[in-house]
Every structure is written in C-alpha cells, then in structure tokens.
Design an enzyme around this catalytic site. Structure first.
Site, PDB file in Angstrom:
ATOM      1  CE  LYS A 122      -4.422  -1.628   1.605  1.00  0.00           C
ATOM      2  NZ  LYS A 122      -5.550  -1.496   2.493  1.00  0.00           N
ATOM      3  CE  LYS A 206      -6.810  -7.430  -1.339  1.00  0.00           C
ATOM      4  NZ  LYS A 206      -7.335  -7.036  -0.035  1.00  0.00           N
ATOM      5  CE  LYS A 209     -13.668  -2.383   1.550  1.00  0.00           C
ATOM      6  NZ  LYS A 209     -12.416  -2.516   2.307  1.00  0.00           N
TER       7      LYS A 209
HETATM    8  N1  AQP Z   1     -10.100 -10.182  -2.800  1.00  0.00           N
HETATM    9  C1  AQP Z   1     -10.420 -10.694  -1.629  1.00  0.00           C
HETATM   10  N2  AQP Z   1     -10.692 -11.997  -1.500  1.00  0.00           N
HETATM   11  C2  AQP Z   1     -11.044 -12.546  -0.298  1.00  0.00           C
HETATM   12  N3  AQP Z   1     -11.156 -11.814   0.834  1.00  0.00           N
HETATM   13  C3  AQP Z   1     -10.899 -10.486   0.751  1.00  0.00           C
HETATM   14  N4  AQP Z   1     -10.920  -9.496   1.654  1.00  0.00           N
HETATM   15  C4  AQP Z   1     -10.571  -8.333   1.059  1.00  0.00           C
HETATM   16  N5  AQP Z   1     -10.337  -8.536  -0.238  1.00  0.00           N
HETATM   17  C5  AQP Z   1     -10.523  -9.863  -0.464  1.00  0.00           C
HETATM   18  C6  AQP Z   1     -11.252  -9.679   3.052  1.00  0.00           C
HETATM   19  O1  AQP Z   1     -12.259  -8.742   3.390  1.00  0.00           O
HETATM   20  C7  AQP Z   1     -12.095  -8.353   4.750  1.00  0.00           C
HETATM   21  C8  AQP Z   1     -12.163  -6.874   4.869  1.00  0.00           C
HETATM   22  O2  AQP Z   1     -11.084  -6.271   4.201  1.00  0.00           O
HETATM   23  P1  AQP Z   1     -10.687  -4.797   4.583  1.00  0.00           P
HETATM   24  O3  AQP Z   1     -11.772  -3.869   4.222  1.00  0.00           O
HETATM   25  O4  AQP Z   1     -10.257  -4.739   5.977  1.00  0.00           O
HETATM   26  O5  AQP Z   1      -9.405  -4.436   3.754  1.00  0.00           O
HETATM   27  P2  AQP Z   1      -8.554  -5.194   2.730  1.00  0.00           P
HETATM   28  O6  AQP Z   1      -8.222  -6.570   3.189  1.00  0.00           O
HETATM   29  O7  AQP Z   1      -7.382  -4.312   2.404  1.00  0.00           O
HETATM   30  O8  AQP Z   1      -9.593  -5.271   1.526  1.00  0.00           O
HETATM   31  P3  AQP Z   1      -9.717  -4.363   0.266  1.00  0.00           P
HETATM   32  O9  AQP Z   1     -11.017  -4.629  -0.390  1.00  0.00           O
HETATM   33  O10 AQP Z   1      -8.490  -4.562  -0.596  1.00  0.00           O
HETATM   34  O11 AQP Z   1      -9.744  -2.892   0.831  1.00  0.00           O
HETATM   35  P4  AQP Z   1      -8.814  -1.685   0.508  1.00  0.00           P
HETATM   36  O12 AQP Z   1      -8.778  -1.598  -0.986  1.00  0.00           O
HETATM   37  O13 AQP Z   1      -9.482  -0.493   1.144  1.00  0.00           O
HETATM   38  O14 AQP Z   1      -7.474  -1.972   1.095  1.00  0.00           O
HETATM   39  C9  AQP Z   1     -10.758  -8.941   5.232  1.00  0.00           C
HETATM   40  O15 AQP Z   1     -11.019 -10.095   6.002  1.00  0.00           O
HETATM   41  C10 AQP Z   1     -10.070  -9.297   3.957  1.00  0.00           C
HETATM   42  O16 AQP Z   1      -9.175 -10.386   4.108  1.00  0.00           O
END
Ligand code: AQP
Length: 342
Positions: A122, A206, A209
């Site tokens: 990040k 991955k 969002k």
């Molecule tokens: N692609 C994914 N596949 C499976 N699980 C996922 N999670 C996120 N992306 C995937 C799981 O969703 C939960 C919440 O995630 P988060 O909002 O805490 O942040 P993150 O893991 O960093 O997810 P994002 O969507 O990529 O958010 P941003 O872009 O804001 O950083 C976690 O349990 C995560 O494992």
C-alpha cells in the site's frame, strides 16, 4: 516464542472481525469475509466491526467516510448479520481500540512491523509519504481483536499475516507483563474456496475496493448490466476450461472465475470443474453472471432500503458500541493495572 501462553488461556471462545468503510464492498470482501461472518453467528458469540479508524490510514473524505460507514453497516445486515445476535459497531466509538493499540505499539517490534507485506504494497515506492497510521495498522488490528479477548478471527487470505502478528503481540504481552494466559492467542479462520478473490483484469492481483479500475471488481452495489459487462470483459486465456484441479495450474483467471462460481453456488471446486470442464469461458461467464445477479441483487436492494433510514443505522451502531464497551472496559482496566498505569 513458546505456545505456553496460548495453552493457559481458558476464557470463552469469541469471534471478532472487521471491514474498512473505504469504498464499495467487493465480491472479494463478501466471499472472503462477510459470508463467513454470517456462518459463524450460528456457533459463536461474535463482534463485527466497521473499522473506520483503519480506513483513515489512507485519506478518506469525511462526508464519504460517514456515508460508507452507514452503507457498510446496512450491507452487513443485508448479507445476514443480525444486530440482535452479533455485536455490530464502528471502531471509533469504542476508545479501547486506540488505547490498547498504543500499548501494543510499545510491545510490537519494528522488525515485525517492517515485514508486513500489506504496508509494502500500500505504501508502494513512496514509503516516506505513507502515514504513520498505515505502518502501525497491524498493531491497531491486534488491539481490535484482543480488546475483546477474541479467540477466532475470520478473514480473507490477505489478512493472515496481520492475525499472525496479533498472535505474536498477545504472547509477548503475556510474557513481558508476567500474565500467562491473560490474552488468548487468536486463530485466523481462513476457509472456503474464495479466500483470495482475484482482480477481473489481472489474475495475479487481489480484487480490492481501492483498485483504481472499477472493471477489476464486482461491487455489491453493481446492477445487472454492470455485473454482465464486467464479467464479459474479465480477462481469460485462449484455452477451454479444464476438468480437474491440475488443469488450473498456471491459469489464474480460470481458477478465479471457477472459484467465484463455486463459492457463490456453495459447491466444491471439483463439482464446478466437472460441470464446466471442456467448455468455453463464454459459457462460464454467462452462468456466473446469472448466479452473481441472483446472489447479489437481494443484498443490494436490502442495503438500499436500509440506507433510507440513517437514524436507525446509527442507533444499531450506538447499541453495538455500548455492548462492545461492556466487554472491552474490564479488559482495559486489567491492562492498565498490568502495565503499571496508576
Ligand atoms: N479479494 C479478496 N478476497 C477474499 N477476501 C478479501 N478481503 C478483502 N479482499 C478480499 C477480506 O475482506 C475483509 C475486509 O477487508 P478490509 O476492508 O479490511 O481491507 P482489505 O483486506 O485491504 O480489503 P480491500 O477490499 O483490498 O480494501 P482496501 O482496498 O481499502 O485496502 C478482510 O477479512 C479481507 O481479508
């Protein structure tokens, strides 16, 4: 570090997990996390948090953060989380998270934090411009879990390393403060066929969002046309679909679309491979579009309906925070005493 501290914890089992209100929820968040949260309500006492303090580790527009916090609460409920059964709340309402995170900042070692791959990803090439909060994020996550002495943490694969760090922090705290068994050593629960849903544009990345390309993900707010368009344009390879798991080697896009199908249909991957083996991607994409719409549209509609009454959502969050404080406050009183704060 020895497992002695883990062995001697004899408190109740409790589940904690969270999602950041940092944009639209994706199919990855749903399949990797929220669907699992719903299932765990059946067997455990659960706390599910909207982790707004984590979200501001990267810039969030304040009014958008407020909206996204309410929308995520609505989506949690629309996906099947029951606020009467599980504790639903937003992190910033319970000050124990920030307070315990500070103690953990002093327990965790720089070397541990520097190994965290999410910070590296990040912060990218410009580490010096990343916030201090982004670097300290995993210590706050350890505090989220341990303020409630949670024993089980359902997460997607990408969060495994952070839960492992929470385990190290729990054990070091117990040792440093001569308090064996005070904190449990929490278990990551990473289950199912979709623990890492990949980008629709790149099978090696991955689904996220915050990916700049909206075409890379299915959002839980997408309508039928958007879902159809994104899946139609999803990256593939030129071969027909394989009939067994061995045939998925070196084919990340095929693996991703078939795994999403299996997770949404609640089927084993082998069953899905058996069904689509020898067929074209076009057939899979059509079937997947139909299935995604069937599973996602009721969630989208219910989220929209709940968003019509923001006062009711705020009340759910306030009630949840009160119940969360009732668990965290005595833990924090013990932490202050163990640390030596007067
Ligand atoms: N692609 C994914 N596949 C499976 N699980 C996922 N999670 C996120 N992306 C995937 C799981 O969703 C939960 C919440 O995630 P988060 O909002 O805490 O942040 P993150 O893991 O960093 O997810 P994002 O969507 O990529 O958010 P941003 O872009 O804001 O950083 C976690 O349990 C995560 O494992």
């Amino acid at each position: 570090m020895s497992d002695e501290a883990a062995v001697s914890y004899n408190g109740p089992e409790r589940v904690f997990s969270g999602v950041q209100p940092s944009g639209n929820l994706t199919l990855g968040n749903y399949l990797g996390a929220i669907k699992r949260f719903v299932a765990m309500q059946e067997s455990h006492d659960c706390l599910y948090c909207i982790v707004d303090m984590h979200a501001i580790t990267v810039w969030q527009d304040p009014s958008e953060l407020t909206r996204a916090t309410r929308e995520l609460t609505a989506a949690y409920i629309a996906c099947g989380l029951d606020p009467a059964r599980s504790i639903l709340f937003n992190q910033s309402k319970v000050t124990a998270h920030a307070e315990l995170a500070w103690v953990f900042n002093c327990v965790a070692r720089m070397g541990w934090m520097e190994r965290m791959t999410q910070f590296k990803e990040k912060s990218g090439k410009h580490k010096e411009r990343a916030s201090l909060g982004l670097f300290a994020y995993p210590a706050l996550m350890a505090a989220d879990i341990l303020a409630y002495k949670a024993t089980h943490v359902p997460v997607g694969d990408d969060q495994k390393q952070h839960v492992e760090l929470a385990r190290d922090i729990a054990q070091k705290f117990n040792q440093d403060y001569n308090a064996q068994g005070f904190f449990p050593v929490p278990e990551p629960i990473i289950q199912g066929v979709a623990t890492k849903v990949m980008s629709l544009r790149d099978g090696a990345k991955k689904m996220s969002k915050s990916d700049p390309s909206d075409m890379s993900r299915i959002n839980l707010t997408d309508d039928t046309d958007a879902i159809a368009k994104k899946l139609r344009r999803a990256k593939t390879d030129p071969d027909e679909l394989p009939a067994d798991a061995k045939g998925l080697e070196g084919r990340p896009e095929a693996r991703n679309l078939l795994s999403i199908y299996a997770a949404l249909a609640d089927e084993e991957l082998v069953t899905v491979l058996d069904h689509f083996g020898g067929r074209q991607f076009r057939d899979l994409k059509e079937a997947l579009t139909e299935l995604t719409v069937v599973k996602i549209s009721p969630i989208t509609e219910e989220t929209r309906r709940l968003m019509g009454d923001p006062g009711a959502i705020d009340k759910i969050l306030e009630d949840g925070a009160e119940r969360a404080r009732a668990i965290a406050d005595p833990v924090m009183a013990d932490v202050r005493r163990l640390v030596g704060f007067v």
